[in-house]
Design a protein around this motif. Structure first.
Motif, PDB file in Angstrom:
ATOM      1  N   TYR A 157       0.849  -1.184   0.000  1.00 50.81           N
ATOM      2  CA  TYR A 157       0.000   0.000   0.000  1.00 50.81           C
ATOM      3  C   TYR A 157       0.891   1.244   0.000  1.00 50.81           C
ATOM      4  N   TYR A 158       0.463   2.279  -0.723  1.00 50.54           N
ATOM      5  CA  TYR A 158       1.167   3.559  -0.748  1.00 50.54           C
ATOM      6  C   TYR A 158       0.161   4.657  -0.433  1.00 50.54           C
ATOM      7  N   GLY A 159       0.553   5.587   0.446  1.00 51.91           N
ATOM      8  CA  GLY A 159      -0.318   6.714   0.772  1.00 51.91           C
ATOM      9  C   GLY A 159       0.499   7.954   1.092  1.00 51.91           C
ATOM     10  N   ARG A 160      -0.156   9.104   1.121  1.00 55.47           N
ATOM     11  CA  ARG A 160       0.513  10.375   1.401  1.00 55.47           C
ATOM     12  C   ARG A 160      -0.510  11.336   1.976  1.00 55.47           C
ATOM     13  N   SER A 161      -0.018  12.325   2.711  1.00 52.05           N
ATOM     14  CA  SER A 161      -0.935  13.331   3.257  1.00 52.05           C
ATOM     15  C   SER A 161      -1.381  14.285   2.153  1.00 52.05           C
ATOM     16  N   ARG A 162      -2.561  14.829   2.324  1.00 50.24           N
ATOM     17  CA  ARG A 162      -3.133  15.703   1.298  1.00 50.24           C
ATOM     18  C   ARG A 162      -2.478  17.078   1.264  1.00 50.24           C
ATOM     19  N   ASN A 163      -1.753  17.418   2.314  1.00 48.94           N
ATOM     20  CA  ASN A 163      -1.177  18.767   2.399  1.00 48.94           C
ATOM     21  C   ASN A 163       0.204  18.882   1.749  1.00 48.94           C
ATOM     22  N   LEU A 164       0.648  17.855   1.029  1.00 51.97           N
ATOM     23  CA  LEU A 164       1.951  17.924   0.376  1.00 51.97           C
ATOM     24  C   LEU A 164       1.910  18.895  -0.801  1.00 51.97           C
ATOM     25  N   ILE A 165       2.963  19.696  -0.929  1.00 48.81           N
ATOM     26  CA  ILE A 165       3.094  20.621  -2.050  1.00 48.81           C
ATOM     27  C   ILE A 165       3.490  19.837  -3.302  1.00 48.81           C
ATOM     28  N   GLU A 166       2.844  20.132  -4.405  1.00 49.92           N
ATOM     29  CA  GLU A 166       3.175  19.499  -5.685  1.00 49.92           C
ATOM     30  C   GLU A 166       3.082  20.565  -6.776  1.00 49.92           C
ATOM     31  N   LYS A 167       4.212  20.951  -7.326  1.00 51.11           N
ATOM     32  CA  LYS A 167       4.262  22.057  -8.273  1.00 51.11           C
ATOM     33  C   LYS A 167       4.317  21.547  -9.715  1.00 51.11           C
ATOM     34  N   GLN A 168       3.743  22.323 -10.615  1.00 52.49           N
ATOM     35  CA  GLN A 168       3.806  21.999 -12.035  1.00 52.49           C
ATOM     36  C   GLN A 168       5.111  22.535 -12.626  1.00 52.49           C
ATOM     37  N   PRO A 169       5.692  21.819 -13.588  1.00 58.77           N
ATOM     38  CA  PRO A 169       6.945  22.297 -14.179  1.00 58.77           C
ATOM     39  C   PRO A 169       6.719  23.477 -15.126  1.00 58.77           C
ATOM     40  N   GLU A 170       7.787  24.213 -15.329  1.00 62.44           N
ATOM     41  CA  GLU A 170       7.803  25.249 -16.367  1.00 62.44           C
ATOM     42  C   GLU A 170       8.105  24.549 -17.687  1.00 62.44           C
ATOM     43  N   THR A 171       7.213  24.647 -18.675  1.00 61.55           N
ATOM     44  CA  THR A 171       7.335  23.886 -19.920  1.00 61.55           C
ATOM     45  C   THR A 171       7.641  24.807 -21.095  1.00 61.55           C
ATOM     46  N   GLN A 172       8.637  24.422 -21.898  1.00 63.58           N
ATOM     47  CA  GLN A 172       8.987  25.167 -23.114  1.00 63.58           C
ATOM     48  C   GLN A 172       8.996  24.199 -24.303  1.00 63.58           C
ATOM     49  N   ARG A 173       8.490  24.681 -25.421  1.00 56.43           N
ATOM     50  CA  ARG A 173       8.604  23.937 -26.677  1.00 56.43           C
ATOM     51  C   ARG A 173       9.715  24.585 -27.490  1.00 56.43           C
ATOM     52  N   MET A 174      10.678  23.780 -27.916  1.00 55.11           N
ATOM     53  CA  MET A 174      11.880  24.342 -28.520  1.00 55.11           C
ATOM     54  C   MET A 174      12.245  23.596 -29.789  1.00 55.11           C
ATOM     55  N   ARG A 175      12.893  24.329 -30.704  1.00 53.51           N
ATOM     56  CA  ARG A 175      13.441  23.672 -31.898  1.00 53.51           C
ATOM     57  C   ARG A 175      14.661  22.867 -31.494  1.00 53.51           C
ATOM     58  N   ARG A 176      14.870  21.769 -32.193  1.00 58.03           N
ATOM     59  CA  ARG A 176      15.969  20.861 -31.868  1.00 58.03           C
ATOM     60  C   ARG A 176      17.310  21.579 -31.861  1.00 58.03           C
ATOM     61  N   SER A 177      17.499  22.525 -32.760  1.00 57.84           N
ATOM     62  CA  SER A 177      18.781  23.195 -32.905  1.00 57.84           C
ATOM     63  C   SER A 177      19.110  24.102 -31.715  1.00 57.84           C
ATOM     64  N   THR A 178      18.078  24.474 -30.927  1.00 59.94           N
ATOM     65  CA  THR A 178      18.312  25.367 -29.808  1.00 59.94           C
ATOM     66  C   THR A 178      18.605  24.632 -28.510  1.00 59.94           C
ATOM     67  N   LEU A 179      18.527  23.308 -28.512  1.00 57.15           N
ATOM     68  CA  LEU A 179      18.797  22.546 -27.291  1.00 57.15           C
ATOM     69  C   LEU A 179      20.292  22.520 -27.007  1.00 57.15           C
ATOM     70  N   GLY A 180      20.649  22.722 -25.745  1.00 57.02           N
ATOM     71  CA  GLY A 180      22.042  22.631 -25.353  1.00 57.02           C
ATOM     72  C   GLY A 180      22.440  21.200 -25.068  1.00 57.02           C
ATOM     73  N   LYS A 181      23.742  20.931 -25.057  1.00 54.41           N
ATOM     74  CA  LYS A 181      24.203  19.585 -24.763  1.00 54.41           C
ATOM     75  C   LYS A 181      23.932  19.233 -23.308  1.00 54.41           C
ATOM     76  N   ASP A 182      24.177  20.160 -22.393  1.00 53.15           N
ATOM     77  CA  ASP A 182      23.964  19.920 -20.977  1.00 53.15           C
ATOM     78  C   ASP A 182      23.344  21.167 -20.353  1.00 53.15           C
ATOM     79  N   PRO A 183      22.426  20.985 -19.407  1.00 52.11           N
ATOM     80  CA  PRO A 183      21.926  22.158 -18.676  1.00 52.11           C
ATOM     81  C   PRO A 183      23.019  22.782 -17.836  1.00 52.11           C
ATOM     82  N   LYS A 184      23.045  24.102 -17.803  1.00 48.72           N
ATOM     83  CA  LYS A 184      24.065  24.800 -17.017  1.00 48.72           C
ATOM     84  C   LYS A 184      23.441  25.402 -15.769  1.00 48.72           C
ATOM     85  N   PRO A 185      24.074  25.251 -14.610  1.00 50.52           N
ATOM     86  CA  PRO A 185      23.507  25.808 -13.386  1.00 50.52           C
ATOM     87  C   PRO A 185      23.554  27.323 -13.396  1.00 50.52           C
ATOM     88  N   PRO A 186      22.505  27.975 -12.878  1.00 48.95           N
ATOM     89  CA  PRO A 186      22.490  29.444 -12.810  1.00 48.95           C
ATOM     90  C   PRO A 186      23.458  29.937 -11.736  1.00 48.95           C
TER      91      PRO A 186
END
Length: 221
Positions: free
Chosen positions: A192-221
């Motif tokens: 059995y798996y359960g969780r409390s209802r008060n857990l925070i669950e955020k939606q991701p920031e989504t971008q649609r991008m052309r293949r040529s604009t993708l970087g090889k690796d994400p860089k930390p800010p």
């Protein structure tokens, strides 16, 4: 409105859409996760679209297991911290529950005791829990709980069916091993798996991008 030119424009647009990739960013207090992938309707980059194949039951379970692990790991990162509690509750042999429903009721009463104690400390109880019943009848309850002052003492008092083993969580690997352990399903195991209802669950920031604009690796800010 030349018909041939209009058709060419439509085909160009369709080609550009097929080149689009998706980038998702998940934000946490101490990290940012980035996922990049090409759209599911396309073949691999540079290859024609392949005929869709129906996955096998085993393949689907592997995918589902991976997705459950990622979702649980992110829930942990949004809601818990290092030094919160990782608890294993065990039963004395003579107090083992005869069914999963009985074990769930034991867990519910245990959580209600803790909820009242946490409330007295002006804290809101957050939890993720699994119950495992092995093929030989052994029962284990695993829980993640946010920490309060002397919470470990209160946990020991509140669990009256056996022992409460308490460890402090650590963030090495972004809680990945812990999340995978929580969602893992073993042959012949009732879980059995359960969780409390008060857990925070955020939606991701989504971008649609052309293949040529993708970087090889994400860089930390």
């Amino acid at each position: 409105n030349h018909p041939v030119l209009s058709l060419i424009n439509v085909l160009d647009l369709a080609t550009e859409v097929r080149k689009m990739h998706i980038r998702k960013r998940y934000y946490f207090d101490s990290s940012i996760e980035v996922e990049e992938y090409h759209r599911g309707k396309n073949g691999a980059p540079g290859l024609p679209r392949e005929k869709r194949k129906k996955p096998t039951k085993e393949q689907m379970e592997i995918v589902n297991q991976k997705n459950r692990g990622k979702k649980t790991r992110r829930l942990i990162k949004w809601n818990f911290r290092e030094n919160d509690y990782w608890i294993t509750l065990t039963y004395k042999r003579e107090k083992r529950p005869e069914s999963m429903e009985k074990a769930k009721k034991d867990l519910e009463r245990f959580r209600e005791k803790l909820r009242k104690i946490w409330k007295k400390e002006n804290a809101e109880l957050k939890w993720i829990a699994t119950i495992e019943i092995g093929s030989k009848g052994g029962v284990h309850v695993h829980m993640i709980i946010n920490r309060i002052q002397d919470g470990d003492v209160e946990i020991q008092k509140a669990w009256t069916h056996g022992r409460a083993h308490i460890d402090l969580m650590y963030e090495d690997g972004g809680f990945q091993a812990l999340a995978e352990y929580i969602v893992k399903r073993r042959p012949g195991e009732n879980k059995y798996y359960g969780r409390s209802r008060n857990l925070i669950e955020k939606q991701p920031e989504t971008q649609r991008m052309r293949r040529s604009t993708l970087g090889k690796d994400p860089k930390p800010p």
